[in-house]
Design an enzyme around this catalytic site. Structure first.
Site, PDB file in Angstrom:
ATOM      1  N   ASP A  61       1.523   4.457   2.082  1.00 37.74           N
ATOM      2  CA  ASP A  61       1.229   4.864   3.456  1.00 37.74           C
ATOM      3  C   ASP A  61       0.558   6.253   3.472  1.00 37.74           C
ATOM      4  O   ASP A  61       0.671   7.027   2.517  1.00 37.74           O
ATOM      5  CB  ASP A  61       2.522   4.863   4.281  1.00 37.74           C
ATOM      6  CG  ASP A  61       2.254   4.754   5.773  1.00 37.74           C
ATOM      7  OD1 ASP A  61       1.350   3.978   6.167  1.00 37.74           O
ATOM      8  OD2 ASP A  61       2.940   5.436   6.552  1.00 37.74           O
ATOM      9  N   ASP A 110       0.849  -1.200   0.000  1.00 35.95           N
ATOM     10  CA  ASP A 110       0.000   0.000   0.000  1.00 35.95           C
ATOM     11  C   ASP A 110       0.881   1.245   0.000  1.00 35.95           C
ATOM     12  O   ASP A 110       2.069   1.177   0.290  1.00 35.95           O
ATOM     13  CB  ASP A 110      -0.872   0.024   1.267  1.00 35.95           C
ATOM     14  CG  ASP A 110      -0.020  -0.111   2.528  1.00 35.95           C
ATOM     15  OD1 ASP A 110       0.297  -1.254   2.901  1.00 35.95           O
ATOM     16  OD2 ASP A 110       0.356   0.922   3.114  1.00 35.95           O
TER      17      ASP A 110
END
Ligand SMILES: CSC[C@H]1O[C@H](OP(=O)(O)O)[C@H](O)[C@@H]1O
Ligand SMILES: Nc1ncnc2[nH]cnc12
Length: 268
Positions: free
Chosen positions: A201, A199
């Site tokens: 952040d 992902d």
């Protein structure tokens, strides 16, 4: 019984087709699961899912000492440690593998040593195994360097924390890379982190921030690739590693204590 160990991360709970469980006692209590040992690419490999097979241990409750001790007790000298991480740089997109060469430990309250009453001060300037890193980098298609900042969790970073981490020039953020790497070094184990970006952040993206669901989803999507990478690395790792990681205890003065007994056991 095994010379290579693999610690499974989030979404990685089983490995090795012919795996057989082995009970190992450690001075720190039981590991996250009894290790399983099996053969892969002509090598004997031990596997422990660091969060437990049902992910019952959050990152701050993982018994890192017991996991590494158990691997060492099985004969393991080299540990491969995949972990899910958030990206702190736009160019490190989900699905990327990164081989950290540095980490920053922002965890707290986790046991930091296996030698509680013995002065063992290991070198940490270059905290990862050069041989293991080289083997992972040689597979191609990985980002060969980067700094992993390890937060305590279990929550993810605030946007401000994340922006601060990015501003330091750090590359990725996770929750399990420390003290795991430091404890491995204390046990004279080669330790190689393989960070899988799951992902972006919070500080690097305008969205609402990462969720655990997102992490698990991306990890699951990349698991086959990760296992293929591990298999390739395992076949190329030297059977008798000669790197400095194997000698971290060579010049440590011993004392008469339970820790010294452990040290003597490990240094054998
Ligand atoms: C499940 S979200 C956060 C969790 O995922 C990572 O685990 P691992 O390093 O074992 O793959 C991260 O460090 C957190 O523990
Ligand atoms: N964004 C993130 N922060 C901390 N640990 C993570 N593990 C996976 N993604 C993460």
């Amino acid at each position: 019984m095994a010379d290579i160990g693999v610690l499974g991360g989030s979404g990685f709970y089983s490995f090795l087709a012919d795996a057989r469980p082995v009970e190992v006692e450690t001075p720190f209590g039981p590991p996250s699961e009894p290790p399983v040992v099996g053969s892969l690419g002509g090598r004997e490999v031990a596997f422990i899912p660091r969060h437990g097979a049902d992910h019952r241990f959050p990152p701050h409750r993982v018994n890192y000492r017991a996991n590494l001790w158990a691997l060492r007790a099985l004969g393991v000298r080299q540990v491969l440690a995949p972990c899910a991480v958030g990206s702190l740089r736009p160019e490190l997109v989900p699905g990327t593998f990164l081989v950290p060469d540095q980490y920053v430990d922002r965890t707290w309250g986790r046991p930091q040593t296996v030698y509680d009453d013995l002065a063992v001060h290991t070198t940490a300037a270059d905290p990862y195994c050069p041989t293991g890193r080289e083997a992972v980098i040689a597979t191609g298609n990985v980002v060969p360097t980067g700094t992993l900042v390890v937060i305590n969790g279990p929550r993810f970073s605030t946007r401000a924390e994340s922006q601060w981490h990015a501003a330091q020039g750090w590359s990725v953020v996770g929750m399990t890379g420390a003290p795991e790497a430091a404890l491995a070094r204390e046990l004279a184990l080669c330790y190689t982190s393989i960070a899988l970006v799951t992902d972006h952040d919070a500080g690097t993206t305008p969205g609402e921030g990462v969720t655990a669901d997102e992490v698990f989803k991306v990890f699951a999507h990349s698991l086959t690739r990760l296992q293929a990478l591990l298999t390739q690395v395992i076949t190329t790792l030297p059977t008798t590693p000669t790197c400095p990681c194997q000698h971290t205890l060579d010049n440590t003065p011993a004392a008469s204590s339970e820790s010294a007994r452990l040290l003597a056991e490990v240094a054998r």
